[in-house]
Design a protein around this motif. Structure first.
Motif, PDB file in Angstrom:
ATOM      1  N   HIS A  96       0.826  -1.207   0.000  1.00 23.28           N
ATOM      2  CA  HIS A  96       0.000   0.000   0.000  1.00 23.28           C
ATOM      3  C   HIS A  96       0.868   1.268   0.000  1.00 23.28           C
ATOM      4  O   HIS A  96       2.032   1.235  -0.412  1.00 23.28           O
ATOM      5  CB  HIS A  96      -1.016  -0.043   1.135  1.00 23.28           C
ATOM      6  CG  HIS A  96      -1.768  -1.342   1.194  1.00 23.28           C
ATOM      7  ND1 HIS A  96      -2.701  -1.699   0.251  1.00 23.28           N
ATOM      8  CD2 HIS A  96      -1.662  -2.396   2.042  1.00 23.28           C
ATOM      9  CE1 HIS A  96      -3.167  -2.916   0.520  1.00 23.28           C
ATOM     10  NE2 HIS A  96      -2.552  -3.366   1.601  1.00 23.28           N
ATOM     11  N   ASN A 100      -2.456   6.682  -0.246  1.00 20.63           N
ATOM     12  CA  ASN A 100      -3.513   6.112  -1.081  1.00 20.63           C
ATOM     13  C   ASN A 100      -4.895   6.650  -0.722  1.00 20.63           C
ATOM     14  O   ASN A 100      -5.753   6.814  -1.588  1.00 20.63           O
ATOM     15  CB  ASN A 100      -3.528   4.587  -0.951  1.00 20.63           C
ATOM     16  CG  ASN A 100      -2.524   3.909  -1.863  1.00 20.63           C
ATOM     17  OD1 ASN A 100      -1.807   4.561  -2.621  1.00 20.63           O
ATOM     18  ND2 ASN A 100      -2.448   2.589  -1.775  1.00 20.63           N
ATOM     19  N   ASP A 121      -4.516  -0.430  -6.604  1.00 20.48           N
ATOM     20  CA  ASP A 121      -4.030  -0.611  -5.235  1.00 20.48           C
ATOM     21  C   ASP A 121      -5.201  -0.338  -4.303  1.00 20.48           C
ATOM     22  O   ASP A 121      -6.305   0.006  -4.763  1.00 20.48           O
ATOM     23  CB  ASP A 121      -2.860   0.338  -4.941  1.00 20.48           C
ATOM     24  CG  ASP A 121      -1.972  -0.145  -3.794  1.00 20.48           C
ATOM     25  OD1 ASP A 121      -2.245  -1.223  -3.236  1.00 20.48           O
ATOM     26  OD2 ASP A 121      -1.007   0.556  -3.450  1.00 20.48           O
ATOM     27  N   GLY A 166       0.057   4.484  -4.733  1.00 20.18           N
ATOM     28  CA  GLY A 166       0.573   3.267  -5.350  1.00 20.18           C
ATOM     29  C   GLY A 166       2.025   2.960  -4.992  1.00 20.18           C
ATOM     30  O   GLY A 166       2.491   3.287  -3.897  1.00 20.18           O
ATOM     31  N   CYS A 168       0.777   0.816  -8.652  1.00 18.04           N
ATOM     32  CA  CYS A 168      -0.199  -0.225  -8.921  1.00 18.04           C
ATOM     33  C   CYS A 168       0.449  -1.593  -8.780  1.00 18.04           C
ATOM     34  O   CYS A 168       1.667  -1.735  -8.867  1.00 18.04           O
ATOM     35  CB  CYS A 168      -0.771  -0.061 -10.334  1.00 18.04           C
ATOM     36  SG  CYS A 168      -1.688   1.472 -10.597  1.00 18.04           S
ATOM     37  N   VAL A 169      -0.385  -2.617  -8.592  1.00 15.67           N
ATOM     38  CA  VAL A 169       0.137  -3.953  -8.324  1.00 15.67           C
ATOM     39  C   VAL A 169       0.945  -4.502  -9.488  1.00 15.67           C
ATOM     40  O   VAL A 169       1.913  -5.254  -9.278  1.00 15.67           O
ATOM     41  CB  VAL A 169      -1.002  -4.918  -7.943  1.00 15.67           C
ATOM     42  CG1 VAL A 169      -1.653  -4.474  -6.645  1.00 15.67           C
ATOM     43  CG2 VAL A 169      -2.039  -5.029  -9.056  1.00 15.67           C
TER      44      VAL A 169
END
Length: 307
Positions: A96, A100, A121, A166, A168-169
């Protein structure tokens, strides 16, 4: 009267044989004790059984839900030595991001994880008194970075609290791939129901779909996860999860972009359940977080030096 010993020859021979046998036994015991003190074969202090394929209930975001003296001088894991990670690259992914929560629209964007699409995320979870998972993961990852660097590793972070949100994943996975990391770890804490306690390590299931093809890293990731679970248990004294993994502290999942898209050995660790008061008391304790960082460091070190 005899001119030699007062004992007959056969009794003198028996005495010599007994003395030799005693010396051999003493030497063997001494060698065994030295072997044990050095960590034996260098394997984990606690063997972890085969993981159970299960889904963590009540999780958050892309992750779902002792043996050493406390702190003091950090020493190498059994079977390893200081500087043993020279030339190795370790990717640490603090789960995380503390910012966020201010970027809901951005982190809600869908990304391709191979077999599905998921949010970029999430905000993560927190303890009842507001200690955020994102703050916990950064603290533990930074502590582990210091220890890993002491062992000679080059440590790469996906984020260090220096991004607006983020990443992002899919970008988190790409960061380890681009760094050609020898081992990658995503640090988290769970958000399950009160009463659910303990840590668990998430291993990647095989996913070959869309941009995901992690077949080559499933086996080494399992080895990494088993080493990590063994050392985390030994150093922190925390028990494996009582709500998944059937007591092994291991879980296998196919719905996490950070694992699906990785091409380097990678696992997640959920260090405890932030929604349980007893686990939360540990997670909010800086002393315990240092032990968590040591357990992480020792698990990674054993994996990289005993492959």
């Amino acid at each position: 009267m005899s001119n030699g010993s007062t004992f007959p020859p056969h009794r003198r021979l028996r005495g010599v044989l007994l003395a030799v046998l005693a010396a051999v036994v003493a030497a063997g015991v001494g060698g065994w004790l030295v072997w044990r003190a050095s960590g034996g074969d260098g394997g984990p202090a606690h063997g972890a059984g085969p993981p159970a394929a299960s889904r963590s209930p009540g999780g958050a975001g892309d992750h779902g839900a002792g043996g050493h003296p406390p702190d003091g001088k950090d020493s190498p894991a059994p079977g390893t030595a200081h500087g043993s990670l020279k030339g190795k690259v370790v990717l640490l992914d603090p789960g995380h991001n503390p910012h966020n929560r201010d970027h809901g629209r951005e982190i809600a964007r869908q990304v391709d994880i191979g077999n599905a699409r998921k949010e970029c995320d999430t905000t993560g979870t927190s303890t009842d008194d507001g200690y955020a998972e994102a703050s916990f993961t950064l603290d533990v990852a930074r502590r582990a970075r210091t220890l890993l660097q002491r062992e000679g590793a080059r440590v790469v972070f996906t984020q260090d609290g220096d991004r607006r949100y983020g990443p992002c994943v899919d970008e988190r996975a790409a960061r380890g791939n681009e760094a050609h990391a020898d081992a990658a770890l995503s640090v988290h804490a769970d958000g399950s129901a009160p009463g659910n306690r303990g840590f668990h390590v998430i291993l990647p299931a095989r996913v070959t779909a869309g941009p995901a093809d992690n077949a080559a890293i499933v086996a080494p990731s399992r080895q990494l996860g088993e080493r990590l679970a063994g050392r985390f248990l030994a150093v922190t004294g925390s028990a494996p999860s009582n709500y998944l993994g059937h007591g092994t502290g291991l879980d296998v999942r196919s719905d996490l972009g950070g694992l699906n898209l990785s091409t380097v050995p990678k696992v997640f660790i959920e260090c405890g359940n932030m929604r349980d008061p007893k686990d939360a008391a540990q997670l909010t304790d800086a002393h315990w977080r240092q032990k968590a960082a040591r357990g992480i460091t020792e698990g990674i070190t054993q994996f990289l030096t005993h492959r």
